[in-house]
Design a protein around this motif. Sequence first.
Motif, mmCIF file in Angstrom:
data_model
loop_
_atom_site.group_PDB
_atom_site.id
_atom_site.type_symbol
_atom_site.label_atom_id
_atom_site.label_comp_id
_atom_site.label_asym_id
_atom_site.label_seq_id
_atom_site.Cartn_x
_atom_site.Cartn_y
_atom_site.Cartn_z
ATOM 1 N N ASP A 195 131.207 -43.590 -78.496
ATOM 2 C CA ASP A 195 131.918 -43.200 -77.070
ATOM 3 C C ASP A 195 131.382 -41.800 -76.928
ATOM 4 O O ASP A 195 132.280 -40.812 -76.436
ATOM 5 C CB ASP A 195 133.254 -43.268 -77.391
ATOM 6 N N VAL A 196 130.074 -41.468 -76.870
ATOM 7 C CA VAL A 196 129.515 -40.339 -76.647
ATOM 8 C C VAL A 196 128.671 -40.549 -75.603
ATOM 9 O O VAL A 196 127.575 -41.250 -75.696
ATOM 10 C CB VAL A 196 128.964 -39.448 -77.858
ATOM 11 N N GLY A 197 128.702 -39.386 -74.586
ATOM 12 C CA GLY A 197 127.543 -39.610 -73.454
ATOM 13 C C GLY A 197 126.571 -38.485 -73.734
ATOM 14 O O GLY A 197 126.959 -37.307 -74.201
ATOM 15 N N ILE A 198 125.363 -38.632 -73.364
ATOM 16 C CA ILE A 198 124.284 -37.882 -73.462
ATOM 17 C C ILE A 198 124.047 -37.187 -72.078
ATOM 18 O O ILE A 198 123.935 -37.853 -71.315
ATOM 19 C CB ILE A 198 123.019 -38.055 -74.361
ATOM 20 N N THR A 199 123.561 -36.106 -71.865
ATOM 21 C CA THR A 199 123.010 -35.247 -70.928
ATOM 22 C C THR A 199 121.724 -34.544 -71.301
ATOM 23 O O THR A 199 121.992 -33.314 -71.944
ATOM 24 C CB THR A 199 123.934 -34.221 -70.044
ATOM 25 N N PRO A 200 120.490 -34.857 -71.229
ATOM 26 C CA PRO A 200 119.435 -34.006 -71.563
ATOM 27 C C PRO A 200 119.435 -32.834 -70.900
ATOM 28 O O PRO A 200 119.496 -32.806 -69.393
ATOM 29 C CB PRO A 200 118.265 -34.995 -71.178
ATOM 30 N N VAL A 201 119.331 -31.628 -71.415
ATOM 31 C CA VAL A 201 119.164 -30.268 -70.894
ATOM 32 C C VAL A 201 117.860 -29.651 -70.923
ATOM 33 O O VAL A 201 117.460 -28.816 -70.018
ATOM 34 C CB VAL A 201 120.450 -29.234 -71.174
ATOM 35 N N LEU A 202 117.192 -30.028 -71.756
ATOM 36 C CA LEU A 202 115.798 -29.715 -71.924
ATOM 37 C C LEU A 202 114.762 -30.790 -72.716
ATOM 38 O O LEU A 202 115.355 -31.108 -73.628
ATOM 39 C CB LEU A 202 115.719 -28.327 -72.459
ATOM 40 N N THR A 203 113.636 -31.105 -72.087
ATOM 41 C CA THR A 203 113.091 -32.169 -72.880
ATOM 42 C C THR A 203 111.526 -31.709 -72.518
ATOM 43 O O THR A 203 111.270 -31.479 -71.424
ATOM 44 C CB THR A 203 113.062 -33.526 -72.240
ATOM 45 N N LEU A 270 114.542 -47.772 -70.626
ATOM 46 C CA LEU A 270 114.015 -46.693 -70.544
ATOM 47 C C LEU A 270 115.276 -45.794 -69.958
ATOM 48 O O LEU A 270 116.025 -46.115 -68.975
ATOM 49 C CB LEU A 270 113.024 -46.291 -69.839
ATOM 50 N N TRP A 271 115.192 -44.495 -70.176
ATOM 51 C CA TRP A 271 115.975 -43.544 -69.649
ATOM 52 C C TRP A 271 115.396 -42.980 -68.251
ATOM 53 O O TRP A 271 114.266 -42.590 -68.291
ATOM 54 C CB TRP A 271 116.057 -42.261 -70.455
ATOM 55 N N LEU A 272 116.170 -43.390 -67.029
ATOM 56 C CA LEU A 272 115.564 -43.103 -65.625
ATOM 57 C C LEU A 272 115.638 -41.958 -65.239
ATOM 58 O O LEU A 272 115.273 -41.705 -63.816
ATOM 59 C CB LEU A 272 115.955 -44.387 -64.836
ATOM 60 N N GLU A 273 116.860 -41.223 -65.563
ATOM 61 C CA GLU A 273 117.420 -40.188 -65.028
ATOM 62 C C GLU A 273 116.645 -38.790 -65.263
ATOM 63 O O GLU A 273 115.747 -38.759 -66.268
ATOM 64 C CB GLU A 273 118.774 -40.106 -64.817
ATOM 65 N N ALA A 274 117.232 -37.543 -64.898
ATOM 66 C CA ALA A 274 116.623 -36.291 -64.989
ATOM 67 C C ALA A 274 116.681 -36.041 -66.629
ATOM 68 O O ALA A 274 117.457 -36.628 -67.420
ATOM 69 C CB ALA A 274 117.549 -35.124 -64.401
ATOM 70 N N THR A 275 115.493 -35.346 -66.887
ATOM 71 C CA THR A 275 115.300 -35.055 -68.608
ATOM 72 C C THR A 275 115.578 -33.592 -68.763
ATOM 73 O O THR A 275 115.333 -32.941 -69.907
ATOM 74 C CB THR A 275 113.838 -35.592 -69.047
ATOM 75 N N ARG A 276 116.391 -32.824 -67.688
ATOM 76 C CA ARG A 276 116.362 -31.451 -68.089
ATOM 77 C C ARG A 276 117.450 -31.019 -66.804
ATOM 78 O O ARG A 276 117.537 -31.972 -65.813
ATOM 79 C CB ARG A 276 115.421 -30.570 -67.944
ATOM 80 N N GLU A 277 118.274 -29.871 -67.124
ATOM 81 C CA GLU A 277 118.973 -29.478 -66.207
ATOM 82 C C GLU A 277 118.509 -27.951 -65.764
ATOM 83 O O GLU A 277 118.084 -27.079 -66.832
ATOM 84 C CB GLU A 277 120.549 -29.055 -66.637
ATOM 85 N N ASP A 278 118.297 -27.789 -64.451
ATOM 86 C CA ASP A 278 117.566 -26.542 -64.105
ATOM 87 C C ASP A 278 118.014 -25.466 -64.424
ATOM 88 O O ASP A 278 117.537 -24.409 -64.985
ATOM 89 C CB ASP A 278 117.437 -26.675 -62.244
ATOM 90 N N ALA A 279 119.668 -25.392 -64.248
ATOM 91 C CA ALA A 279 120.254 -24.007 -64.722
ATOM 92 C C ALA A 279 120.170 -23.859 -66.085
ATOM 93 O O ALA A 279 120.130 -22.688 -66.657
ATOM 94 C CB ALA A 279 121.902 -24.318 -64.341
ATOM 95 N N PHE A 280 120.002 -24.986 -67.087
ATOM 96 C CA PHE A 280 119.965 -24.676 -68.248
ATOM 97 C C PHE A 280 118.543 -24.140 -68.552
ATOM 98 O O PHE A 280 118.138 -23.137 -69.528
ATOM 99 C CB PHE A 280 119.965 -25.909 -69.235
ATOM 100 N N LEU A 281 117.343 -24.850 -68.045
ATOM 101 C CA LEU A 281 116.115 -23.966 -68.038
ATOM 102 C C LEU A 281 115.924 -22.645 -67.639
ATOM 103 O O LEU A 281 115.621 -21.969 -68.369
ATOM 104 C CB LEU A 281 115.122 -25.025 -67.242
ATOM 105 N N GLU A 282 116.638 -22.418 -66.621
ATOM 106 C CA GLU A 282 116.723 -20.947 -66.553
ATOM 107 C C GLU A 282 117.407 -20.096 -67.426
ATOM 108 O O GLU A 282 116.955 -18.974 -67.644
ATOM 109 C CB GLU A 282 117.389 -20.681 -64.758
ATOM 110 N N ARG A 283 118.367 -20.581 -68.073
ATOM 111 C CA ARG A 283 119.028 -19.869 -69.159
ATOM 112 C C ARG A 283 117.963 -19.500 -70.299
ATOM 113 O O ARG A 283 118.140 -18.501 -71.007
ATOM 114 C CB ARG A 283 120.357 -20.511 -69.855
#
Length: 369
Positions: A195-203, A270-283
Motif C-alpha cells: 500500500d505504498v505509492g511511488i513518485t519518481p523524482v529523478l531518473t 511499463l511506467w508511462l508517466e513522468a520519470t522526474r519532478e522538475d522542482a526536485f531537479l532544480e533542488r
Amino acid sequence: MEVTEGAVTVDVSEQSGEAIEDAVFFNPEQELNRDLTVAALRAYREREPRAETYLDAMAASGIRGVRAANDGWTATLVDRDPDAVALAEANLARNDCEGDVRHDDANAVLWDPQRAFDVVDLDPFGTPAPFLDAAFANTRDLVCVTATDTAPLCGAHLKSGIRKYQTVPRNTEYHAEVGVRVLLSAMARSAARFDVGITPVLTHATRHYVRTYVDLTHAASAANDAVDALGHVHHCPECLWRTHEYGLRADRPDACPNCDGTNLLTAGPLWLEATREDAFLERVRGQLSDDMATKETADGLLTDLREELDTPTHYDQHKLYGRWGEPAVGMDEFLGALRDAGHAASRTHYGGTTFKTDADVAEIRDVAP
Ligand code: SAM
C-alpha cells in the motif's frame, strides 16, 4: 588505492591484476551516480527536513554511505562480504564519520521492521529485483535504486527481463527508455504490495545503468495511482510507429495503422508517466557542490532531463531517415521543423540523435526537412 570524491577520501581495492576476483568492488565510472546521489540526498532533506536515516544496503568500500554520513545523515552501511565491511568501517573512521556498519544480507536488514530507514539505497551487482519488495516493506520516505542489468531491462535478453521484472520488455531503438520504464513498473508493483505509492523524482539512464529515486506515499490510494500509471507500448518495427495505452490489459492493434505491418511488438506493463519532478531537479542542481568532479556533467544532465518531454518513447532521428532512405539533417533544424508545425519536441538525455515529440511517425515524416 586512495580515492577522493566530494569531501571524503577513501581507500578502495585495486580493480586490476590477479587479486581482482577477491577485491572489494569499486567503479570509478560511477562517480557521476554518486555525486548525484549526494546532491539528491541534500535536496531531499531540504524538502523533508525530518529525513535523517540512510541505508547504503550494498556498501562495498562504503564510499556512498561515507559521503552521506559526512553530510550529516545517520548512516547504516551493509554488505554481505566481510572484506567490504572491514573496508567500509575503516573508511568511515578515516573521515571521522559516525556510522553503523553491518555484516549482513541486505534483505535481512530491509525486512526487519525494527530497523526502518527514511532513505534506502540499493546498488547491487546487476539487477535490484531481488531486493525491491524488501525495500518497500519498511522504508519511510525515499528509495534510490541503481540497475546495471541493461540487457534484461531493455529486452535484449527478453526472458531474463520477464523473469526479473515480471513485465515484457522489448528491444527497440528506445532501449534505454524501455529500461527506465520496466524498472519503474517493477518498483511501482512492488511498492503497491505494501500500500505504498511511488513518485519518481529523478531518473536517468547513463552509460550502462539506470538510476532512479522514488518518493514514497504510504496510502492505498497512492499505490492505486501508481498502478494506474502503468500500461503498454505497441511498436511497429517496420516503420517505427508506436502508441501507448494505460491499463494492465494490452489491446494490441492487428496491424500498424501507418504501414499495415502485422509484426507489432508489445511491451509492458511499463511506467508511462513522468520519470522526474522538475522542482526536485532544480533542488538537486542547487545542491551540486564545487568539490564534485562531475559537477558540470551532472548540471548538464539535469538540464537535459528538465527539457525532455514526458512521452514514454523516443525516436532516433538517424533511424527514421534510414527508413526513409534519405540523409539526416542537423538536430536543431529537425526539432525546429517539428515545433514550427505546432508539435512539442525535445532532445532526450539519452543523447545523440534521440528526440521526443507528440507527433506520430506520419506527422514527423510530413514535416521533416
Ligand atoms: N555502492 C557501492 C559504490 O557506490 O561503490 C558499490 C556496490 S557493489 C556494485 C555491490 C556490493 O553489494 C558488493 O560489495 C556486494 O558484496 C554487495 N552485495 C551483493 N549482494 C548483497 C546482499 N544480498 N546483501 C548485502 N550486500 C550484497
